[in-house]
Design a protein around this motif. Sequence first.
Motif, PDB file in Angstrom:
ATOM      1  N   GLU A 734     -40.277   0.384 -17.214  1.00 38.41           N
ATOM      2  CA  GLU A 734     -40.465   1.450 -18.193  1.00 38.41           C
ATOM      3  C   GLU A 734     -40.701   2.792 -17.517  1.00 38.41           C
ATOM      4  N   GLU A 735     -41.457   2.800 -16.425  1.00 37.59           N
ATOM      5  CA  GLU A 735     -41.699   4.059 -15.714  1.00 37.59           C
ATOM      6  C   GLU A 735     -40.415   4.598 -15.085  1.00 37.59           C
ATOM      7  N   VAL A 736     -39.595   3.705 -14.525  1.00 35.84           N
ATOM      8  CA  VAL A 736     -38.332   4.127 -13.909  1.00 35.84           C
ATOM      9  C   VAL A 736     -37.375   4.657 -14.974  1.00 35.84           C
ATOM     10  N   VAL A 737     -37.246   3.951 -16.088  1.00 33.16           N
ATOM     11  CA  VAL A 737     -36.335   4.382 -17.157  1.00 33.16           C
ATOM     12  C   VAL A 737     -36.749   5.748 -17.701  1.00 33.16           C
ATOM     13  N   LEU A 738     -38.023   5.940 -17.976  1.00 30.07           N
ATOM     14  CA  LEU A 738     -38.504   7.215 -18.513  1.00 30.07           C
ATOM     15  C   LEU A 738     -38.291   8.352 -17.517  1.00 30.07           C
ATOM     16  N   ALA A 739     -38.530   8.079 -16.243  1.00 33.12           N
ATOM     17  CA  ALA A 739     -38.344   9.119 -15.218  1.00 33.12           C
ATOM     18  C   ALA A 739     -36.871   9.486 -15.074  1.00 33.12           C
ATOM     19  N   LEU A 740     -35.979   8.505 -15.120  1.00 29.90           N
ATOM     20  CA  LEU A 740     -34.549   8.787 -15.033  1.00 29.90           C
ATOM     21  C   LEU A 740     -34.083   9.621 -16.227  1.00 29.90           C
ATOM     22  N   GLN A 741     -34.547   9.250 -17.423  1.00 33.11           N
ATOM     23  CA  GLN A 741     -34.192  10.021 -18.614  1.00 33.11           C
ATOM     24  C   GLN A 741     -34.708  11.451 -18.518  1.00 33.11           C
ATOM     25  N   LYS A 742     -35.920  11.610 -18.028  1.00 34.52           N
ATOM     26  CA  LYS A 742     -36.515  12.941 -17.882  1.00 34.52           C
ATOM     27  C   LYS A 742     -35.717  13.804 -16.924  1.00 34.52           C
ATOM     28  N   ASN A 743     -35.087  13.165 -15.929  1.00 36.32           N
ATOM     29  CA  ASN A 743     -34.294  13.891 -14.932  1.00 36.32           C
ATOM     30  C   ASN A 743     -32.804  13.894 -15.260  1.00 36.32           C
ATOM     31  N   ASN A 744     -32.479  13.644 -16.531  1.00 40.31           N
ATOM     32  CA  ASN A 744     -31.110  13.763 -17.054  1.00 40.31           C
ATOM     33  C   ASN A 744     -30.136  12.729 -16.481  1.00 40.31           C
ATOM     34  N   PHE A 745     -30.663  11.562 -16.126  1.00 43.98           N
ATOM     35  CA  PHE A 745     -29.799  10.443 -15.752  1.00 43.98           C
ATOM     36  C   PHE A 745     -29.676   9.493 -16.948  1.00 43.98           C
ATOM     37  N   ASN A 746     -28.667   8.627 -16.891  1.00 46.20           N
ATOM     38  CA  ASN A 746     -28.468   7.622 -17.942  1.00 46.20           C
ATOM     39  C   ASN A 746     -28.831   6.249 -17.384  1.00 46.20           C
ATOM     40  N   PRO A 747     -30.055   5.781 -17.615  1.00 46.57           N
ATOM     41  CA  PRO A 747     -30.448   4.468 -17.090  1.00 46.57           C
ATOM     42  C   PRO A 747     -29.894   3.336 -17.937  1.00 46.57           C
ATOM     43  N   HIS A 748     -29.526   2.256 -17.289  1.00 46.47           N
ATOM     44  CA  HIS A 748     -29.028   1.057 -17.976  1.00 46.47           C
ATOM     45  C   HIS A 748     -29.747  -0.148 -17.390  1.00 46.47           C
ATOM     46  N   TRP A 749     -30.225  -1.008 -18.271  1.00 45.85           N
ATOM     47  CA  TRP A 749     -30.874  -2.239 -17.829  1.00 45.85           C
ATOM     48  C   TRP A 749     -30.424  -3.368 -18.738  1.00 45.85           C
ATOM     49  N   HIS A 750     -30.847  -4.566 -18.474  1.00 44.33           N
ATOM     50  CA  HIS A 750     -30.276  -5.741 -19.138  1.00 44.33           C
ATOM     51  C   HIS A 750     -30.670  -5.836 -20.605  1.00 44.33           C
ATOM     52  N   LYS A 751     -29.736  -6.394 -21.397  1.00 47.68           N
ATOM     53  CA  LYS A 751     -29.942  -6.596 -22.826  1.00 47.68           C
ATOM     54  C   LYS A 751     -29.986  -8.086 -23.177  1.00 47.68           C
ATOM     55  N   HIS A 752     -28.871  -8.773 -22.888  1.00 52.15           N
ATOM     56  CA  HIS A 752     -28.701 -10.153 -23.345  1.00 52.15           C
ATOM     57  C   HIS A 752     -28.819 -11.170 -22.207  1.00 52.15           C
ATOM     58  N   VAL A 753     -28.712 -10.702 -20.987  1.00 53.58           N
ATOM     59  CA  VAL A 753     -28.664 -11.576 -19.810  1.00 53.58           C
ATOM     60  C   VAL A 753     -29.882 -11.281 -18.939  1.00 53.58           C
ATOM     61  N   PRO A 754     -30.522 -12.291 -18.362  1.00 54.35           N
ATOM     62  CA  PRO A 754     -31.706 -12.039 -17.531  1.00 54.35           C
ATOM     63  C   PRO A 754     -31.416 -11.105 -16.364  1.00 54.35           C
ATOM     64  N   THR A 755     -32.390 -10.235 -16.075  1.00 48.23           N
ATOM     65  CA  THR A 755     -32.265  -9.347 -14.916  1.00 48.23           C
ATOM     66  C   THR A 755     -32.490 -10.106 -13.622  1.00 48.23           C
ATOM     67  N   ASN A 756     -33.122 -11.284 -13.708  1.00 51.47           N
ATOM     68  CA  ASN A 756     -33.354 -12.092 -12.512  1.00 51.47           C
ATOM     69  C   ASN A 756     -32.087 -12.878 -12.159  1.00 51.47           C
ATOM     70  N   ASP A 757     -32.235 -13.895 -11.324  1.00 51.90           N
ATOM     71  CA  ASP A 757     -31.054 -14.622 -10.860  1.00 51.90           C
ATOM     72  C   ASP A 757     -30.344 -15.408 -11.952  1.00 51.90           C
ATOM     73  N   GLY A 758     -30.952 -15.505 -13.138  1.00 49.95           N
ATOM     74  CA  GLY A 758     -30.257 -16.120 -14.260  1.00 49.95           C
ATOM     75  C   GLY A 758     -29.031 -15.353 -14.698  1.00 49.95           C
ATOM     76  N   GLY A 759     -28.892 -14.093 -14.245  1.00 46.99           N
ATOM     77  CA  GLY A 759     -27.728 -13.284 -14.589  1.00 46.99           C
ATOM     78  C   GLY A 759     -26.667 -13.237 -13.506  1.00 46.99           C
ATOM     79  N   ILE A 760     -26.931 -13.879 -12.366  1.00 51.20           N
ATOM     80  CA  ILE A 760     -26.010 -13.794 -11.223  1.00 51.20           C
ATOM     81  C   ILE A 760     -24.627 -14.351 -11.549  1.00 51.20           C
TER      82      ILE A 760
END
Length: 776
Positions: A734-760
Amino acid sequence: MKNSYIQDLGYSDKDVSLRRINLNIQGTVQGVGFRPFIYRLAIELKLTGWIINTAEGVQIDIEGKTDRLTEFMDRIDLEKPALASIISIDISSHPPVGHTDFFIKRSSQSADKKAYVLPDIATCPDCIDEIFDPENRRYRYPFTNCTNCGPRYSIVESLPYDRINTTMKIFQMCERCRREYEDPLNRRFHAQPIACPECGPQVELWNPNGGVISIRNQSLLDACDALTRGNIVALKGLGGFQLLVDARNDDAVKCLRKRKIREEKPFAMMYPHIDVIKRHCQVNELEERLLISYKSPIVLLRRRDQIQSNISPYVAPDNNPYFGIMLPYTPLHHLLLAELGFPIIATSGNLSDESICIDEYEGLSRLKNIADLFLVHNRPIARQVDDSVVRIMMNRESVIRSARGYAPTVIQLKEPVNSSLAVGSHLKNSVAISIDKNVFISQHIGDLETLQANDAFVQTIESLSSIYDFKPKRTAHDLHPDYLSTKYAEKLLLPMLEVQHHHAHILSCLADNQLKPPVLGVSWDGTGLGYDGNIWGGEFLKVFRKTFIRVAHLRHFKLPGAEAAIKEPRRSAIGLLYEIFGEKLFDMTEIITLFSFKRKEKYILKKMLENSINSPVTSSMGRLFDAVAAIIGLNQIAGYEGHAAMQLEFAADEVTTDDSYIFDVDFHSFPYIINWEPVIRSILEDLKNSIPVNLIAAKFHKALVELVIKIAIRVNDKNVVLSGGCFQNKYLLEEVVLALQKNNFNPHWHKHVPTNDGGIALGQIMAIINSEPKEK
């Protein structure tokens, strides 16, 4: 659907001529009441023809006046069953043939199997009402279901989804069930798992030797009595065994930990009602919706600090601020929890690191030294399906473990691809197959470190292949040559593509977000073999369609003991500090005493580091988390994977500060080297000055946030993709996403698939797709 479907055929909305159209519909249209819905709609609109389940989805041949067909198409989209989803409709026009009525045809077997297999669905309110209604013939029947709920993926053996192709085929419907099944106005119309006390599966209570203690409803009452007395009950549930025990009973919980060999990892609990959960935990609107949804996952919920619950402290040790909680999701669970009236532990039916048991005799064999009693049933389980785990981060659902209610997960592609198999990673394994325009991702299988887990891995590939008559033309696997998944891929003797672990993480997140490269990928986890032979894990990757560039990574340090360092964060700390202080470290009493090494252990560690003996080099962010946790005294020896990192997150939890440590980045080299030494020296100084550990943990997290922004600005790619096990950390994400948005970047993170090795596995499939030449 829009009128354009009819207009595209050249028909006018005002045309009242007799027309006939044929529809091939793909999506989640089997096992969700779609055929009964179409039947009732066609009858209402006085349309004639038929509908049939096919291996691709459903096919409808229907005729009537054009205005009625237009209304029919519009209402499909507006009124389709809640669980149904339509991916595509192929429509064609044909001369009328004079259908006289509308009926459901017997399902057909076709060459290409593309229909979506629905995940298992939690019991619907109507069925819950029935099992608690003394006047209903399904009163207290633990296998009650209808078109809107019940088993799906855990019982299906092949497509199309019909009873004959499920494990329910061994139960012959009684006359009353048959009438419900064939009645278009009944909610059990073509409900494939339909059953009742006369003709369906039954439960029994067994002792550890397999002797029958009681049957049917009495077995439920006896199991509840045993749980109340502090016994451990092994329950054969929907997708495998669970181990149940009273979550309030300290001795019972400690006994389960000892027998299951699970000393510290938190246990999941099942609560009898949402109101009880709210008394013990903070539950926001989204979390409540998830808890009561048809998916019914385990949801990580923050405990209420001011409430003294009667939950045993041994359920979630280490002052863990979260509980993993779910509600009953089968009639069997509803009956048990209603009788008990208190929360129970409901954890996977296995020993630590093994796969869950799915057969009652396998359960007896493997769980006899854990469970006091076995509550079993005679409905076969086609494949293991564990409970899913989710967490709300950035006000949306993040899947930690994808299984019951979620798997198989389907990711739709824009173009058809060759049939390919991805065998996933070594830890938190799942597999994936690609067919036409779809990627089907299996349920969570687990860590491939035991014979049972490896067997489950092979069985999952075989069962997923069997459902779809799938024969891969290519395989993708991890870069690591010694992984069991890699060795399995080699045995298939097919064209193989090796995919670097962290590249797969980013490709997985791209597919999950339907995003195209190029992007800046931040791939942070514990372990993944790099192309240089070292262990990667703190990576910034510039990802293109076919390849990637390693833009930046953490400064290397040694892991004395290799695999042992994963289980002992203090070893990561010693390797990190040795990189700073060299041999002097072992004479620096004020530092070395931070760790609980014996004199002989310190001597061996010193020699290992001096001579690079069994001390591989790493750039792992996961191991950096471990090292910091050990240095500040949170965790020296981990009880489970990610243990130290979780404690570091919890220490930083709810600390408000703008202070941050600073990583030094060498922008004169390439890849850029991220030097963690200033951070570690500052932490040591703060410890010396008695700065609170919680503040140190928060400042470390803030430093990571600032690091992401610093690299993102340097690379200057607006799309920044976050993946890897470190981003299961709510505070960090959450801190990384908010900071990226504040600095005009477009952050993307996982929705339906695990961010861990379950998504490999998904990332590996995408690597195959991207490696294939595009048609011009």
